[in-house]
Design a protein around this motif. Structure first.
Motif: not given
Length: 107
Positions: A1-25
């Motif tokens: 698991m990458s550091e991005d997926s571990v720290n994927s909470r922003e402004q009260g929203i936990e993005f989880g693996s969606l954060a990485e998926e959006l980056e790869d889109e």
């Protein structure tokens, strides 16, 4: 698991693996394509979870230029559901005077 997926909470929203998926889109990305690919993904809020589709809504003509523009759209649409305790911020605050500082200034 990458550091991005571990720290994927922003402004009260936990993005989880969606954060990485959006980056790869591939961008630009239409609203319809975003929802067809990721609409069922759950985002964790303070006291609940909801799907990306529910947050962004089905009727939006927006085209997203990058992952940041998707995140900004989510932040603007999620509302108070992402806020835990009202009037509380975990982003720090102003420093308060200690009792010693108050005493020093009194003299």
């Amino acid at each position: 698991m990458s550091e991005d997926s571990v720290n994927s909470r922003e402004q009260g929203i936990e993005f989880g693996s969606l954060a990485e998926e959006l980056e790869d889109e591939s961008y630009p990305l239409s609203h319809d394509d975003l929802l067809s690919r990721h609409g069922d993904r759950e985002l964790e809020l303070a006291d609940s979870s909801t799907s990306l589709r529910d947050i962004l809504g089905p009727e939006n003509e927006q085209e997203y230029e990058d992952a940041e523009s998707v995140r900004q759209a989510i932040f603007s649409m999620v509302g108070d559901d992402a806020v835990g305790r009202k009037g509380y911020s975990d982003r720090g605050g102003t420093a308060t005077e200690t009792d010693e500082e108050k005493t020093d200034e009194s003299f």
